[in-house]
Design an enzyme around this catalytic site. Structure first.
Site, mmCIF file in Angstrom:
data_model
loop_
_atom_site.group_PDB
_atom_site.id
_atom_site.type_symbol
_atom_site.label_atom_id
_atom_site.label_comp_id
_atom_site.label_asym_id
_atom_site.label_seq_id
_atom_site.Cartn_x
_atom_site.Cartn_y
_atom_site.Cartn_z
ATOM 1 N N LYS A 221 47.848 6.095 0.381
ATOM 2 C CA LYS A 221 47.615 7.242 -0.485
ATOM 3 C C LYS A 221 48.500 6.858 -1.750
ATOM 4 O O LYS A 221 49.418 5.913 -1.857
ATOM 5 C CB LYS A 221 48.216 8.270 0.172
ATOM 6 N N TYR B 144 37.897 15.582 1.457
ATOM 7 C CA TYR B 144 38.537 16.655 2.384
ATOM 8 C C TYR B 144 38.021 18.256 2.398
ATOM 9 O O TYR B 144 38.631 19.076 2.664
ATOM 10 C CB TYR B 144 40.079 16.679 1.663
ATOM 11 N N ASN C 50 52.149 11.864 2.186
ATOM 12 C CA ASN C 50 52.532 11.236 3.573
ATOM 13 C C ASN C 50 52.181 9.757 3.850
ATOM 14 O O ASN C 50 51.750 9.283 4.877
ATOM 15 C CB ASN C 50 52.059 12.353 4.553
ATOM 16 N N HIS D 283 46.363 7.977 5.539
ATOM 17 C CA HIS D 283 45.310 8.629 6.160
ATOM 18 C C HIS D 283 44.916 8.079 7.223
ATOM 19 O O HIS D 283 44.712 6.800 7.298
ATOM 20 C CB HIS D 283 44.419 8.998 5.308
ATOM 21 N N GLU E 160 33.788 8.842 7.304
ATOM 22 C CA GLU E 160 34.522 8.526 6.446
ATOM 23 C C GLU E 160 34.434 6.915 6.034
ATOM 24 O O GLU E 160 34.507 6.638 4.737
ATOM 25 C CB GLU E 160 36.080 8.597 6.979
HETATM 26 P P1 GDP Z 1 46.510 14.279 9.083
HETATM 27 O O1 GDP Z 1 45.010 14.154 9.853
HETATM 28 O O2 GDP Z 1 47.579 13.724 10.027
HETATM 29 O O3 GDP Z 1 46.350 13.644 7.809
HETATM 30 O O4 GDP Z 1 46.885 15.723 8.972
HETATM 31 P P2 GDP Z 1 45.809 17.003 8.454
HETATM 32 O O5 GDP Z 1 44.126 16.528 8.784
HETATM 33 O O6 GDP Z 1 46.332 18.191 9.167
HETATM 34 O O7 GDP Z 1 45.916 17.259 7.059
HETATM 35 C C1 GDP Z 1 45.249 16.404 6.138
HETATM 36 C C2 GDP Z 1 46.115 15.958 5.068
HETATM 37 O O8 GDP Z 1 46.664 17.273 4.217
HETATM 38 C C3 GDP Z 1 47.700 15.495 5.380
HETATM 39 O O9 GDP Z 1 47.535 14.208 5.641
HETATM 40 C C4 GDP Z 1 48.378 15.862 4.032
HETATM 41 O O10 GDP Z 1 48.213 14.912 3.058
HETATM 42 C C5 GDP Z 1 47.761 17.275 3.657
HETATM 43 N N1 GDP Z 1 48.499 18.368 4.067
HETATM 44 C C6 GDP Z 1 48.545 18.873 5.362
HETATM 45 N N2 GDP Z 1 49.244 20.024 5.296
HETATM 46 C C7 GDP Z 1 49.840 19.900 4.053
HETATM 47 C C8 GDP Z 1 50.652 21.031 3.647
HETATM 48 O O11 GDP Z 1 51.125 21.898 4.212
HETATM 49 N N3 GDP Z 1 50.853 20.943 2.279
HETATM 50 C C9 GDP Z 1 50.407 19.918 1.483
HETATM 51 N N4 GDP Z 1 50.688 19.919 -0.005
HETATM 52 N N5 GDP Z 1 49.532 19.369 2.046
HETATM 53 C C10 GDP Z 1 49.296 18.934 3.456
#
Ligand code: GDP
Length: 141
Positions: free
Chosen positions: A10, A50, A113, A116, A127
């Site tokens: 990222k 997303y 973070n 992905h 994807e």
């Molecule tokens: P992943 O599959 O571990 O990437 O997690 P998710 O599918 O739940 O979320 C997708 C992405 O959205 C995450 O990797 C983060 O970059 C972002 N994200 C998730 N939760 C939060 C949040 O509470 N705040 C923000 N700003 N970004 C978030």
């Protein structure tokens, strides 16, 4: 179970100069890189990628961040690739990520973070095809 997954290094990690270190972790974890490219997503591309999170409160923040700078998209191959890559990257929030995972070592927050990883074989296929054509996926090592 299939043997492919999709990864993104990222914009936070690219900006921090961690692209090479994370690429090295990918190889060390035994993944074969089928294809990789450095790109800058448009906001529309990030919103499309997303789309499943469109109703989440952080959608605007997430898509702005993902289109804020260069990222590296990768198609990866390994036996049980989706689960193996999720194990290598660690929990979404770096404070919950296990020692030695990429997010533990390179992520700064739940939003920024570092990487992905696809969450299912079905999404991995969707994807990969969002960013790569079939002929871009190089089979031989
Ligand atoms: P992943 O599959 O571990 O990437 O997690 P998710 O599918 O739940 O979320 C997708 C992405 O959205 C995450 O990797 C983060 O970059 C972002 N994200 C998730 N939760 C939060 C949040 O509470 N705040 C923000 N700003 N970004 C978030």
């Amino acid at each position: 179970m299939t043997n492919r997954t999709f990864a993104i290094i990222k914009p936070d990690a690219v900006k921090n100069g961690d692209t090479g270190k994370i690429y090295d972790r990918i190889l060390s974890a035994g993944f074969n890189v089928l294809s990789a490219k450095l790109i800058k997503l448009t906001l529309a591309q990030a919103e499309g990628f997303y789309a499943v999170h469109a109703e989440r409160p952080f959608f605007g923040e997430l898509t702005e961040f993902m289109s804020s700078g260069k990222c590296m998209v990768l198609a990866l191959e390994k036996e049980d690739a989706v689960a193996e890559w999720r194990k290598t990257i660690g929990a979404t929030n770096p404070v919950d990520a296990d020692e030695g995972t990429i997010r533990k070592d390179f992520a700064t927050s739940v939003g920024e973070n570092a990487v992905h990883g696809s969450d299912s074989d079905e999404n991995a296929a969707i994807e990969i095809s969002y960013f790569f054509t079939g002929s871009e996926l190089v089979q031989n090592r």
